[in-house]
Design a protein around this motif. Structure first.
Motif, PDB file in Angstrom:
ATOM      1  N   LEU A   7       0.605  -1.497   0.451  1.00 26.80           N
ATOM      2  CA  LEU A   7       0.106   0.022   0.329  1.00 26.80           C
ATOM      3  C   LEU A   7       1.180   1.155  -0.090  1.00 26.80           C
ATOM      4  N   ARG A   8       0.366   1.622  -0.535  1.00 24.10           N
ATOM      5  CA  ARG A   8       1.246   3.417  -0.941  1.00 24.10           C
ATOM      6  C   ARG A   8       0.753   4.032  -0.274  1.00 24.10           C
ATOM      7  N   HIS A   9       0.783   5.376   0.639  1.00 27.49           N
ATOM      8  CA  HIS A   9       0.240   6.269   1.492  1.00 27.49           C
ATOM      9  C   HIS A   9      -0.308   6.845   0.622  1.00 27.49           C
ATOM     10  N   ALA A  10      -1.595   7.232   1.389  1.00 20.06           N
ATOM     11  CA  ALA A  10      -2.910   8.237   0.611  1.00 20.06           C
ATOM     12  C   ALA A  10      -2.036   9.876   0.724  1.00 20.06           C
ATOM     13  N   LYS A  11      -3.054  10.461  -0.119  1.00 22.55           N
ATOM     14  CA  LYS A  11      -2.791  11.378  -0.584  1.00 22.55           C
ATOM     15  C   LYS A  11      -2.335  12.849   0.054  1.00 22.55           C
ATOM     16  N   SER A  12      -1.191  13.097   0.382  1.00 20.72           N
ATOM     17  CA  SER A  12      -0.882  14.410   1.870  1.00 20.72           C
ATOM     18  C   SER A  12      -0.595  15.558   1.039  1.00 20.72           C
ATOM     19  N   SER A  13      -0.705  16.155   2.683  1.00 19.02           N
ATOM     20  CA  SER A  13      -1.474  18.163   1.961  1.00 19.02           C
ATOM     21  C   SER A  13       0.521  18.506   2.112  1.00 19.02           C
ATOM     22  N   TRP A  14      -0.127  19.766   0.972  1.00 16.80           N
ATOM     23  CA  TRP A  14       1.231  19.933   1.026  1.00 16.80           C
ATOM     24  C   TRP A  14       1.200  21.900   1.364  1.00 16.80           C
ATOM     25  N   ASP A  15       0.140  22.124   1.799  1.00 16.62           N
ATOM     26  CA  ASP A  15      -0.462  22.910   2.854  1.00 16.62           C
ATOM     27  C   ASP A  15       0.825  24.418   2.753  1.00 16.62           C
ATOM     28  N   ASP A  16       1.638  23.425   3.899  1.00 13.81           N
ATOM     29  CA  ASP A  16       2.405  23.938   4.262  1.00 13.81           C
ATOM     30  C   ASP A  16       3.843  23.708   3.880  1.00 13.81           C
ATOM     31  N   PRO A  17       4.341  24.638   2.572  1.00 13.99           N
ATOM     32  CA  PRO A  17       5.114  24.031   1.828  1.00 13.99           C
ATOM     33  C   PRO A  17       6.866  24.076   2.183  1.00 13.99           C
ATOM     34  N   LEU A  18       7.170  24.946   3.821  1.00 14.01           N
ATOM     35  CA  LEU A  18       7.676  25.168   4.893  1.00 14.01           C
ATOM     36  C   LEU A  18       8.240  23.929   5.203  1.00 14.01           C
ATOM     37  N   ALA A  19       6.624  22.546   5.940  1.00 11.54           N
ATOM     38  CA  ALA A  19       6.939  21.778   6.516  1.00 11.54           C
ATOM     39  C   ALA A  19       8.186  20.723   6.179  1.00 11.54           C
ATOM     40  N   ASP A  20       8.236  20.661   6.648  1.00  5.26           N
ATOM     41  CA  ASP A  20       9.700  19.202   6.401  1.00  5.26           C
ATOM     42  C   ASP A  20       8.845  17.826   5.494  1.00  5.26           C
ATOM     43  N   ASP A  21       9.870  16.803   4.832  1.00  2.00           N
ATOM     44  CA  ASP A  21       9.079  16.038   3.908  1.00  2.00           C
ATOM     45  C   ASP A  21       8.488  14.836   5.003  1.00  2.00           C
ATOM     46  N   PHE A  22       8.820  14.673   6.186  1.00  2.00           N
ATOM     47  CA  PHE A  22       8.935  13.367   6.842  1.00  2.00           C
ATOM     48  C   PHE A  22       7.201  13.692   7.735  1.00  2.00           C
ATOM     49  N   ASP A  23       6.874  14.306   7.883  1.00  4.94           N
ATOM     50  CA  ASP A  23       6.340  15.402   8.594  1.00  4.94           C
ATOM     51  C   ASP A  23       4.531  15.359   7.883  1.00  4.94           C
ATOM     52  N   ARG A  24       4.887  15.348   6.721  1.00  3.73           N
ATOM     53  CA  ARG A  24       3.875  16.232   6.155  1.00  3.73           C
ATOM     54  C   ARG A  24       2.582  15.124   6.137  1.00  3.73           C
ATOM     55  N   PRO A  25       1.231  15.704   6.915  1.00  2.00           N
ATOM     56  CA  PRO A  25       0.127  15.021   7.179  1.00  2.00           C
ATOM     57  C   PRO A  25      -0.585  14.608   5.666  1.00  2.00           C
ATOM     58  N   LEU A  26      -1.892  13.603   5.953  1.00  3.53           N
ATOM     59  CA  LEU A  26      -2.625  13.507   5.036  1.00  3.53           C
ATOM     60  C   LEU A  26      -3.468  14.447   4.260  1.00  3.53           C
ATOM     61  N   ASN A  27      -4.131  14.948   3.038  1.00  2.00           N
ATOM     62  CA  ASN A  27      -4.639  15.936   2.950  1.00  2.00           C
ATOM     63  C   ASN A  27      -6.639  14.951   3.142  1.00  2.00           C
ATOM     64  N   GLU A  28      -7.184  16.588   2.631  1.00  2.00           N
ATOM     65  CA  GLU A  28      -9.019  15.725   3.264  1.00  2.00           C
ATOM     66  C   GLU A  28      -9.068  14.708   2.106  1.00  2.00           C
ATOM     67  N   ARG A  29      -8.693  14.671   0.706  1.00  2.00           N
ATOM     68  CA  ARG A  29      -8.678  13.414   0.210  1.00  2.00           C
ATOM     69  C   ARG A  29      -8.352  12.047   0.709  1.00  2.00           C
ATOM     70  N   GLY A  30      -7.666  12.332   0.966  1.00  2.00           N
ATOM     71  CA  GLY A  30      -5.940  11.314   2.188  1.00  2.00           C
ATOM     72  C   GLY A  30      -6.540  10.692   2.468  1.00  2.00           C
ATOM     73  N   GLN A  31      -7.565  11.152   3.540  1.00  2.00           N
ATOM     74  CA  GLN A  31      -8.056  10.769   4.407  1.00  2.00           C
ATOM     75  C   GLN A  31      -8.933  10.011   4.044  1.00  2.00           C
ATOM     76  N   ARG A  32     -10.479  10.778   3.251  1.00  2.00           N
ATOM     77  CA  ARG A  32     -11.129   9.935   2.670  1.00  2.00           C
ATOM     78  C   ARG A  32     -10.607   8.538   1.355  1.00  2.00           C
ATOM     79  N   GLY A  33      -9.479   8.039   1.005  1.00  2.00           N
ATOM     80  CA  GLY A  33      -9.014   6.975  -0.007  1.00  2.00           C
ATOM     81  C   GLY A  33      -8.710   6.357   1.239  1.00  2.00           C
ATOM     82  N   ALA A  34      -8.233   6.869   1.953  1.00  2.00           N
ATOM     83  CA  ALA A  34      -7.679   5.759   3.346  1.00  2.00           C
ATOM     84  C   ALA A  34      -8.603   4.877   4.318  1.00  2.00           C
ATOM     85  N   THR A  35      -9.965   6.206   4.724  1.00  2.00           N
ATOM     86  CA  THR A  35     -10.684   5.022   4.943  1.00  2.00           C
ATOM     87  C   THR A  35     -11.770   4.099   3.930  1.00  2.00           C
TER      88      THR A  35
END
Length: 168
Positions: A7-35
Motif C-alpha cells: 500500500l502506498r500512502h494516501a494523498k498528502s498535504s502540501w498546505d505548509d510548503p515549509l514543513a519537513d517532508d517526513f512530517d506531512r499529514p494527509l489532505n482531505e482527499r487522502g483521508q477519504r481514500g484511506a478510509t
C-alpha cells in the motif's frame, strides 16, 4: 501460502510548503481514500496479520485511517526505501498476510518486481497514492520471498472504489 499487501500512502498535504517532508499529514482527499481502502479491505476479509509501516506522518496516518486490527511495526528505515530494502524487511516478517505501507517510487517498483504478471490496470505503472496490490506467494516462510513469484489477486486505487458499481 503467504499474501503480501503493498500500500502506498494516501494523498498528502502540501498546505505548509515549509514543513519537513517526513512530517506531512494527509489532505482531505487522502483521508477519504484511506478510509475507503480500509472499508474495502474489511469487505474482502483481507486484514493483515502484520503491518510494516514507514514512520513518516503520512504513512502512519494512512495506516490509522484504515482502522484495521493488526500488529504494526513502524520503521524509519522504510521512509523512501527502495525495493531491495523493502524486500529485505519483508523476508523477516511473520504471519500469513503481511501489509507494507510505504512511499513511491519504491513501493511501485517493489510491486512490479514481486509479481509474475502486472495486473491489467492503467495505473499500476505509476502506482498512485493509496494504491494497493494484494499478491499471493506459494511459500511457507517469508524468508523465501523472491521477485517474480507473486500472483496478483487484487490491484486497486481509491478512485476504483469510488467508481465501483454498487452491485460489484
Amino acid at each position: 501460502m503467504r499474501q503480501l499487501m503493498l500500500l502506498r500512502h494516501a494523498k498528502s498535504s502540501w498546505d505548509d510548503p515549509l514543513a519537513d517532508d517526513f512530517d506531512r499529514p494527509l489532505n482531505e482527499r487522502g483521508q477519504r481514500g484511506a478510509t475507503a481502502m480500509g472499508d474495502w479491505i474489511r469487505s474482502k476479509d483481507l486484514a493483515p496479520d502484520l503491518v510494516l509501516c514507514s514512520a513518516a506522518a503520512r504513512t502512519v496516518e494512512t495506516w490509522e485511517r484504515l482502522t484495521l486490527e493488526a500488529e504494526v511495526k513502524f520503521s524509519p528505515g522504510l521512509y523512501h526505501a527502495g525495493p531491495d530494502r523493502m524486500l529485505t524487511a519483508l523476508q523477516k516478517a511473520q504471519g500469513a498476510r503481511v501489509m507494507m505501507v510505504g512511499h513511491n517510487p519504491g513501493m511501485g517498483a517493489l510491486a512490479a518486481m514481486m509479481v509474475r504478471n502486472a495486473p491489467v490496470h492503467s495505473r499500476f505503472g505509476d502506482y498512485p497514492t493509496c494504491a494497493l496490490t494484494v499478491a499471493e506467494f506459494d511459500i511457507d516462510d517469508w524468508a523465501d520471498l523472491a521477485p517474480r513469484r507473486g500472483r496478483v489477486l487484487h490491484f486497486l486505487t481509491p478512485h476504483d472504489i469510488e467508481n465501483a458499481s454498487p452491485h460489484a
